[in-house]
Design an enzyme around this catalytic site. Sequence first.
Site, PDB file in Angstrom:
ATOM      1  N   ILE A   1      47.349 -39.153 115.707  1.00  0.00           N
ATOM      2  CA  ILE A   1      48.145 -40.337 116.513  1.00  0.00           C
ATOM      3  C   ILE A   1      47.335 -41.412 116.923  1.00  0.00           C
ATOM      4  O   ILE A   1      47.799 -42.454 117.209  1.00  0.00           O
ATOM      5  CB  ILE A   1      48.506 -39.176 118.005  1.00  0.00           C
ATOM      6  CG1 ILE A   1      47.317 -39.053 118.727  1.00  0.00           C
ATOM      7  CG2 ILE A   1      49.448 -38.347 117.731  1.00  0.00           C
ATOM      8  CD1 ILE A   1      47.652 -38.729 119.981  1.00  0.00           C
ATOM      9  N   ASP A   2      46.023 -41.336 116.584  1.00  0.00           N
ATOM     10  CA  ASP A   2      45.262 -42.285 116.778  1.00  0.00           C
ATOM     11  C   ASP A   2      45.510 -43.860 115.983  1.00  0.00           C
ATOM     12  O   ASP A   2      45.010 -44.749 116.382  1.00  0.00           O
ATOM     13  CB  ASP A   2      43.637 -41.957 116.758  1.00  0.00           C
ATOM     14  CG  ASP A   2      43.281 -40.750 117.440  1.00  0.00           C
ATOM     15  OD1 ASP A   2      44.076 -40.615 118.436  1.00  0.00           O
ATOM     16  OD2 ASP A   2      42.293 -40.080 117.069  1.00  0.00           O
ATOM     17  N   MET A  54      44.840 -41.907 124.935  1.00  0.00           N
ATOM     18  CA  MET A  54      44.223 -41.298 123.819  1.00  0.00           C
ATOM     19  C   MET A  54      43.731 -42.298 122.650  1.00  0.00           C
ATOM     20  O   MET A  54      44.117 -43.555 122.715  1.00  0.00           O
ATOM     21  CB  MET A  54      44.870 -40.011 123.097  1.00  0.00           C
ATOM     22  CG  MET A  54      44.768 -38.930 123.836  1.00  0.00           C
ATOM     23  SD  MET A  54      45.719 -37.577 123.047  1.00  0.00           S
ATOM     24  CE  MET A  54      44.874 -36.156 123.962  1.00  0.00           C
ATOM     25  N   GLU A  92      80.012 -46.695 109.063  1.00  0.00           N
ATOM     26  CA  GLU A  92      81.033 -47.116 109.620  1.00  0.00           C
ATOM     27  C   GLU A  92      82.219 -47.661 108.245  1.00  0.00           C
ATOM     28  O   GLU A  92      83.276 -47.367 108.363  1.00  0.00           O
ATOM     29  CB  GLU A  92      81.311 -47.815 110.685  1.00  0.00           C
ATOM     30  CG  GLU A  92      80.471 -49.124 110.717  1.00  0.00           C
ATOM     31  CD  GLU A  92      80.188 -49.862 111.955  1.00  0.00           C
ATOM     32  OE1 GLU A  92      81.158 -49.715 112.907  1.00  0.00           O
ATOM     33  OE2 GLU A  92      79.729 -50.815 111.830  1.00  0.00           O
TER      34      GLU A  92
END
Length: 743
Positions: free
Chosen positions: A154-155, A197, A621
């Site tokens: 995540i860093d 973090m 669509e």
Amino acid sequence: MAQKKKIAVLTSGGDAQGMNAAVRAVVRTGIDMGAEVYAVYEGYQGLVEGGHGIKKLDWNSVAGILHRGGTIIGTARSEEFRTYEGRKIAAYHLIQNGIDGLVVIGGDGSLTGAHIFYSDWPNLVKDLLAEGRISPETADKYPTLRIVGIVGSIDNDFYGSDMTIGADSALHRITEAIDAISSTAASHQRTFIVKVMGRNCGYLALFGALATGADWVLIPEAPPNVENWQEVLIDRLKAGTKAGRRDHIVVLAEGARDRDGNYIGSTDVQTLLEEHLGEEVRVTALGHVQRGGKPSAFDRNLATRLGHAAVKALLDPTKDPAPIVIGIRANAMLEMPLMECVEKTQEVAEAIANKDYERAISLRSTSFKEAFSTLKTMVRALPHQADPAKKRVRIAILNAGAPAAGMNTAGRTAVRLGLDMGHIMLGISNGFEGMAKNQVRELEWMSVSGWASQGGSVLGTSRKIPKSSDIYGIARTIEDNKIDALIVIGGWTGYEAVNTLLNERGNFPALNIPMVCLPASISNNLPGTEFSIGADTALNNIVEAVDKIKQSAVASRRVFVVEVMGHSCGYLALLSGLATGAERVYIHEEGITLKDLASDIDTLNRGFDAGKRLGLFIRAENANAIYTTDFICSLFEEEGRSIFDVRPAVLGHLQQGGDPSPFDRIQASRLARLCLEHVLLEVENKTTSCSFIGVESGKVIFNNMRDFDRLVDFNTQRPINQWWMKLQPIANTMALLAPTEQE
Ligand code: ADP
């Protein structure tokens, strides 16, 4: 028959949202390419333990996991694997299972482990042979271990890759949290310190702060460059209160420190602020919330692309056997030497530890540095005093076309940066319609406060493309307000409008001012850019809705046909199909034929006969005027032989709404700054170009509006080249029915 190639996948170190999508892509690509794919459970520990720690996966064992956070195959930190003996037993277990290729999904620690494992491999095999645990023939069969790494962290701290798996989802959690905190902070006139973090990387803190309009940020790579930073911070916050701010948000990265290398803790900042501001200061440490929750659309698709590319590289016998890591750079998959990237990544940590901050920040990407510079201006309480000797340029901004999340964020950035440079920023209400009616007002610093996180269009937008009488009005507005340059934040109609004005310059000389379009459209159907702002928000809206729709069907055997927006551009359909695991995506670019539908019914019938419980089709669509969503539903229902029922789900305007996603906010901020700088340069050089900005292959390009016609197809209102069409084969592979079901 030749023996099947056997490869394994493991997730190691800290978990990250999107790891499951990577595992799924590795397994399905591997099987599709004729290999057997094994999961190693609990990271390297599973290799050390062997037995049930290594298990063969089939196609369906990775079904239904795209939306799940964490990693279904578990992750762990293995101390034993750090030892030579541990790695020897790990090698033995791989050989025992006939595996000689490994995909490692983890952070720089895990990838370092992978490199050491690869380097040790020949000795490990030699020792196993000497110990009589493997035969000479077996030793000969396993001369090397092929390893491909994928960064799950995540860093977003990995050198060479623009994004790592999980960083975008973590930013989602951070922006949601800060948005929520801001509203309560403003109600009580409070200051909040939000700790995020990121270890030695300030990415989450910096981009989280930029995306939410926070008032201060402290990151590891760039400590406050003054000794008395505490005084500066207090002065700034006090000035903010004086200017009318009701709350303050200070974002603190977990690795933040001062020039002397001392960590700056949240309680230090809290005590400091309480003492000097004389008000309550609250600390919120976001902690593991940032790792949790569903992966964002971006993370699912990034992980899928990375997993797919990793297996293709792993199974390519012509490639050098040295370990590589697959990353994303400039929106393309990139193979990089594993150890070189790990070393460069660790260099940042070393530079920070040695207080060599210049080096630390120099190792970060250009967009990181640009964002930091933008943020430093955005957090000011008021702009710098204008230089009286300098011309104050009058720049107008307007929103055009359908609302797209991020329009306000872009407006806010342009206004604040423009004011800080001493210029006059004018806001035009209701698009070109408002411009024709002279609906212009001057925008002040605080008038754009809160715009960073707000969806829709505060200025008001209109889809109207100016016609003859409007053009006269627009020219008058330019003259009356002495507008020197125009920034149009909008979609297709905004571009067409500017194109019209360009063609009318001969009749209306006042239109001879620099104009630039900033792409803002949920459909992502604008030329000259890979992403328009609003598209990522819409994509996340769709993905969230489809996740819920899928969940609603747990008790029945059901097929959903979900209709998504995008006019004739299939971007939202294809990318949401990829992120939700749709079996089929119908887009206008490909069209729909009766043959396709017949084959899809056939596949569905066979799938449901074999025990399938849920089917998901996504239809853009305008995919086909005759084969509408209702038509397809009726056809499937009729031909489904009563083994499943079919439901349509037309998502409608929920796709356009909502607060902008972090990516849209970041992109909006970046493009707004570049547009502003561009028009200022035009004014300075006395040139009056008309252009549209975009980012392609990592490069920022200002295309001349004269090229608009050449780059688009007017009938379908989309660009001629659409980069994301290359993702279709991956989507097709992932969506295949399990090989057993195909038979
Ligand atoms: P991350 O991959 O998230 O950076 P860690 O640094 O905790 O996480 O590493 C995860 C695991 O990778 C460790 O528990 C260990 O099993 C393995 N690993 C890390 N560094 C090494 C190393 N130098 N040698 C062998 N294995 C390592």
